[in-house]
Design a protein around this motif. Structure first.
Motif, mmCIF file in Angstrom:
data_model
loop_
_atom_site.group_PDB
_atom_site.id
_atom_site.type_symbol
_atom_site.label_atom_id
_atom_site.label_comp_id
_atom_site.label_asym_id
_atom_site.label_seq_id
_atom_site.Cartn_x
_atom_site.Cartn_y
_atom_site.Cartn_z
ATOM 1 N N ASP A 41 0.839 -1.207 0.000
ATOM 2 C CA ASP A 41 0.000 0.000 0.000
ATOM 3 C C ASP A 41 0.869 1.251 0.000
ATOM 4 N N ASP A 42 0.485 2.215 -0.819
ATOM 5 C CA ASP A 42 1.314 3.411 -1.007
ATOM 6 C C ASP A 42 1.508 4.215 0.271
ATOM 7 N N HIS A 43 0.534 4.163 1.200
ATOM 8 C CA HIS A 43 0.680 4.976 2.406
ATOM 9 C C HIS A 43 1.521 4.291 3.471
ATOM 10 N N GLY A 44 2.038 3.095 3.164
ATOM 11 C CA GLY A 44 2.857 2.366 4.116
ATOM 12 C C GLY A 44 4.344 2.581 3.900
ATOM 13 N N LEU A 45 5.121 1.549 4.164
ATOM 14 C CA LEU A 45 6.579 1.653 4.133
ATOM 15 C C LEU A 45 7.162 1.551 2.735
ATOM 16 N N LYS A 46 6.372 1.180 1.769
ATOM 17 C CA LYS A 46 6.871 1.016 0.396
ATOM 18 C C LYS A 46 7.537 2.303 -0.088
ATOM 19 N N ARG A 47 8.815 2.186 -0.498
ATOM 20 C CA ARG A 47 9.596 3.325 -1.001
ATOM 21 C C ARG A 47 9.275 4.573 -0.180
ATOM 22 N N PHE A 48 9.537 4.448 1.101
ATOM 23 C CA PHE A 48 9.031 5.432 2.053
ATOM 24 C C PHE A 48 9.560 6.838 1.776
ATOM 25 N N ASP A 49 10.838 6.950 1.467
ATOM 26 C CA ASP A 49 11.391 8.280 1.183
ATOM 27 C C ASP A 49 11.742 8.444 -0.292
ATOM 28 N N GLY A 50 11.026 7.692 -1.114
ATOM 29 C CA GLY A 50 11.292 7.732 -2.543
ATOM 30 C C GLY A 50 12.313 6.713 -2.980
ATOM 31 N N THR A 51 12.877 5.986 -2.009
ATOM 32 C CA THR A 51 13.827 4.914 -2.308
ATOM 33 C C THR A 51 13.360 3.642 -1.615
ATOM 34 N N ALA A 52 13.987 2.522 -1.983
ATOM 35 C CA ALA A 52 13.737 1.262 -1.271
ATOM 36 C C ALA A 52 14.423 1.368 0.085
ATOM 37 N N LEU A 53 13.703 1.873 1.068
ATOM 38 C CA LEU A 53 14.284 2.191 2.370
ATOM 39 C C LEU A 53 14.152 1.012 3.329
ATOM 40 N N TYR A 54 12.934 0.599 3.580
ATOM 41 C CA TYR A 54 12.705 -0.523 4.483
ATOM 42 C C TYR A 54 12.867 -1.865 3.763
ATOM 43 N N GLU A 55 12.636 -1.884 2.466
ATOM 44 C CA GLU A 55 12.715 -3.110 1.681
ATOM 45 C C GLU A 55 13.998 -3.149 0.862
ATOM 46 N N HIS A 56 14.330 -4.316 0.316
ATOM 47 C CA HIS A 56 15.412 -4.437 -0.649
ATOM 48 C C HIS A 56 14.973 -3.828 -1.976
ATOM 49 N N ALA A 57 15.928 -3.219 -2.670
ATOM 50 C CA ALA A 57 15.621 -2.669 -3.994
ATOM 51 C C ALA A 57 15.420 -3.773 -5.028
ATOM 52 N N ASP A 58 16.159 -4.863 -4.907
ATOM 53 C CA ASP A 58 16.068 -5.976 -5.854
ATOM 54 C C ASP A 58 14.874 -6.846 -5.483
ATOM 55 N N PRO A 59 13.889 -6.996 -6.376
ATOM 56 C CA PRO A 59 12.723 -7.818 -6.039
ATOM 57 C C PRO A 59 13.063 -9.271 -5.743
ATOM 58 N N LYS A 60 14.212 -9.750 -6.181
ATOM 59 C CA LYS A 60 14.626 -11.106 -5.840
ATOM 60 C C LYS A 60 14.882 -11.256 -4.343
ATOM 61 N N GLU A 61 15.123 -10.136 -3.691
ATOM 62 C CA GLU A 61 15.324 -10.134 -2.243
ATOM 63 C C GLU A 61 14.196 -9.423 -1.501
ATOM 64 N N GLY A 62 13.566 -8.452 -2.166
ATOM 65 C CA GLY A 62 12.648 -7.567 -1.467
ATOM 66 C C GLY A 62 11.180 -7.767 -1.740
#
Length: 719
Positions: free
Chosen positions: A337-358
């Motif tokens: 959900d967009d209002h959550g932690l996803k790309r919180f500051d415009g970057t992959a902050l809480y998650e991995h940037a690589d979808p194989k990991e994140g």
């Protein structure tokens, strides 16, 4: 000449200045204020009043030598006075900054989030959020017309934390963060990752909530609970989805509130003899259908059932009745959900940037970057938060297997090996170890429980011996084997006899829970009574036998709500349990059995002391496949033994069984009792052990075993 030049003022007014606190407020005898909807602005202190002059639309500046001040603004519609948030100094201290940057701030919730405080003599709310790649962060809400220009926050050095004190705000205020990402684009409005409350979904804002409002009265419970959670204690858990246990039909089929659960549910659990309640996740989540397993508000009890202090009151009520409270905790993934932690500051902050990991493809969720120290700190502190602020007695950690393995539910080429080329997620392993060290170190007497479905070694081994450090692990192998066996027509069971006995070969490899959870009664799996073979009478007899074997087999117990009275239908989170079934004697009989099993389990040391100790269990007859008969003994130091005999065919049998001592033995439970809905066949309450050895025991006795039943015996000390 005003101290603020036009280009700087315009940058601030557009929300494009990197350090608005260096411009706004009082600097070198000049006050600069940003008030987009004002036409005239004054700095005011007592009788002193100085009008500020416009530098650009929305920005006003003027000379001031009067110390602290307030602002007065006007437009054709209204005039208003307020404290300027930019005249206040920072709230966070150097130690907090250091610990946040290091990723070791154990009490992170005390410095991040929204806190009602008195700062420099003024009451208001301090907001702080971690967004290291942001170019600008603003707190927005009804208090500033959701205008991201109005309360632009102060960046705190290299920590990536932004903060602001907003004077005059109170608890209950709704707010979100407007973040200008590193790419120069505004992110979707974000809920507070450390918010203590939230609006009712589908609304998405966080709410300012004060912690510590409930006056706790469970000091005696906290002091003594270690003995109630340790491996030799009787632990019988009632798993509950709070929103669908009971509902109020006359009020639109609403769920019970925390206050109502604190009376009705606690009374029921106490009456049924369970020692603990385990709640499916009550952390805030956007989608009801996730049952809480896709949380966004990790620091907020869901508003669906009431305010945080009401959740605390429910936990306190349980403790006052001698019942522990465990919460399902989900650090393995979070929703997109967009209002959550996803790309919180415009970057992959809480998650991995690589979808194989994140990216977790099974649940369309994102995976935390456990290797980033701030992310690990966020989750570690969250675990402690629930144990500390809400006095929880344990956390059941969801989906541990998905955290341990990088190739979990992935095909070759869809995952990234670890630094050694292996499949283990070393960062997640280190994180889980850290959580358990912190939880047990800070809150002695609690328990952590892993829902872990693989053969990963040492889940409940201490971390200093290389284990993950959990107190207990769900025994998924036992669950699968036994359900598979009981699902079979009894005529075929002789060929699958080892599906019951196999669990004893590894039952002491971990500290196990025997879980019959919500996972077994959803997604087309039906109910427990529905899994049993045969006609109605046989289904009930099989289920009673299953529960009696479950409660007497080594391992702590967990049963999902509704299964204690043999609900026919699959669990539906949108409706309450089928309580009307209790008008039928067969269903009430199963509930009577579960209640009595809980009583025996708690009162008879032999039935619980050895749940995690090999000395507490031995087979008397494990090999009688032709008759589908099982006999075993439970024992404990200084306690009477208990012998359990099961006949899992619809044929009555008379068997000679071995016993550890002579004399009279009482039949302490018989699942075929008419009190439980059975035919009332049995041993007339007692058996006599003779001195003829049987089944590697020095004594033996003839025992009648009713069809599809379990009978339990203990020495009769009254003779």
């Amino acid at each position: 000449m005003p101290a603020t030049d036009r280009s700087t003022a315009e940058a601030v007014a557009r929300g494009r200045h990197s350090d608005p606190f260096s411009v706004l407020g009082l600097h070198d005898g000049w006050v600069t204020a940003l008030i987009p909807d004002a036409e005239r602005v004054w700095a005011v202190a007592g009788r002193t009043e100085v009008e500020l002059f416009p530098v650009c639309p929305g920005v006003f500046c003027g000379a001031w030598d009067g110390g602290n001040y307030r602002l007065r603004a006007s437009n054709p519609q209204v005039t208003w006075d307020f404290d300027d948030p930019y005249r206040f100094g920072p709230v966070l201290g150097a130690i907090d900054e250091y610990l946040i940057g290091e990723g070791t701030h154990r009490r992170l919730w005390e410095v991040l989030g929204a806190h009602v405080i008195t700062h420099e003599g003024i009451r208001g709310v301090h907001f702080a959020v971690w967004a290291p790649s942001a170019l600008r962060v603003s707190v927005v809400g009804g208090f500033n017309n959701h205008d991201g220009r109005r309360h632009q926050m102060r960046r705190r050095g290299v920590t990536g934390v932004w903060e602001i004190f907003v004077p005059g705000l109170q608890a209950g205020e709704a707010y979100q963060y407007e973040i200008l990402g590193a790419n120069g684009e505004i992110c979707p409005l974000k809920a507070d990752p450390v918010g203590f409350g939230a609006e009712h979904p589908p609304a998405k804002a966080s709410l300012v909530r004060e912690l510590g409002l409930h006056p706790w009265g469970d000091g005696a419970w906290i002091k003594d609970r270690k003995a109630l959670n340790e491996i030799h204690a009787p632990i019988s858990v009632y798993e509950v989805h709070a929103g669908s246990w009971r509902r109020v039909a006359e009020e639109g089929n609403r769920s019970l509130s925390y206050f109502e659960l604190g009376r009705q549910l606690i009374d029921y659990v106490a009456e049924m003899g369970f020692t603990h309640i385990e709640f499916l996740p009550l952390t805030e989540h956007p989608f009801d259908g996730s049952w809480g397993y896709q949380p966004i508000g990790m620091y907020a009890p869901t508003i669906r059932l009431g305010r945080p202090e009401e959740f605390a009151a429910m936990v306190d009520a349980a403790h006052r009745r001698g019942i522990g409270v465990i919460l399902d905790w989900v650090p393995g993934h979070f929703p997109t959900d967009d209002h959550g932690l996803k790309r919180f500051d415009g970057t992959a902050l809480y998650e991995h940037a690589d979808p194989k990991e994140g990216y977790q493809q099974d649940w369309n969720t994102l995976i935390y970057n456990f290797g980033r120290r701030e992310v690990a700190n966020y989750l570690e502190a969250n675990a402690l938060f629930w144990l500390d602020q809400y006095h929880l007695d344990g956390l059941r950690v969801d989906a541990v297997a998905s955290m341990l393995y990088r190739d979990y539910s992935r095909k070759q080429g869809e995952w990234v090996p670890n630094v050694h080329g292996g499949r283990e997620n070393l960062e997640a392993i280190a994180f889980l170890q850290a959580v358990n060290r912190l939880a047990y170190g800070e809150k002695p007497g609690i328990m952590t429980v892993a829902e872990e479905s693989t053969t990963y070694p040492g889940v409940t081994r201490p971390t200093d011996k290389g284990g993950l450090g959990f107190g207990y692990k769900w025994n998924m192998g036992w669950m699968n084997d036994w359900l598979r066996y009981f699902n079979r027509d009894p005529v075929h069971r002789r060929w699958h006899h080892n599906e019951i006995t196999f669990a004893s070969s590894y039952t002491y490899s971990e500290n196990f829970f025997l879980p019959i959870s919500h996972d077994e009664v959803v997604h087309g799996k039906g109910s427990m009574i529905g899994k049993m073979p045969g006609g109605t009478l046989d289904k009930f007899a099989n289920l009673r036998a299953f529960y009696a074997l479950m409660w007497t087999h080594p391992g702590k117990k967990l049963l999902f709500m509704g299964q204690e009275f043999a609900q026919w239908s699959e669990w539906n989170h949108d409706d309450e349990l089928d309580w009307a079934l209790l008008d039928a004697p067969m269903h009430e009989g199963v509930r009577n059995l579960v209640r009595d099993l809980n009583v025996l389990y708690r009162e008879m040391k032999a039935l619980h002391w050895g749940d995690c100790e090999p000395a507490g269990f031995s087979w008397i007859e494990p090999d009688d496949a032709d008759a589908s008969v099982y006999v075993y003994e439970r024992r404990a130091p200084g306690a009477d033994p208990v012998v359990i005999a099961a006949n899992l065919t619809p044929i009555e049998r008379t068997q000679r069984i071995g016993l550890p001592e002579g004399g009279h033995w009482r039949e302490i439970l018989n699942t075929d009792s008419d009190y439980y809905g059975g035919a009332n066949w049995g041993n007339l309450g007692t058996i006599q052990a003779d001195e003829l050895p049987a089944q590697r025991r020095p004594f033996g006795a003839e025992v009648y075993l009713p069809p599809l039943s379990v009978v339990m015996f203990a020495p009769d000390r009254a003779e």
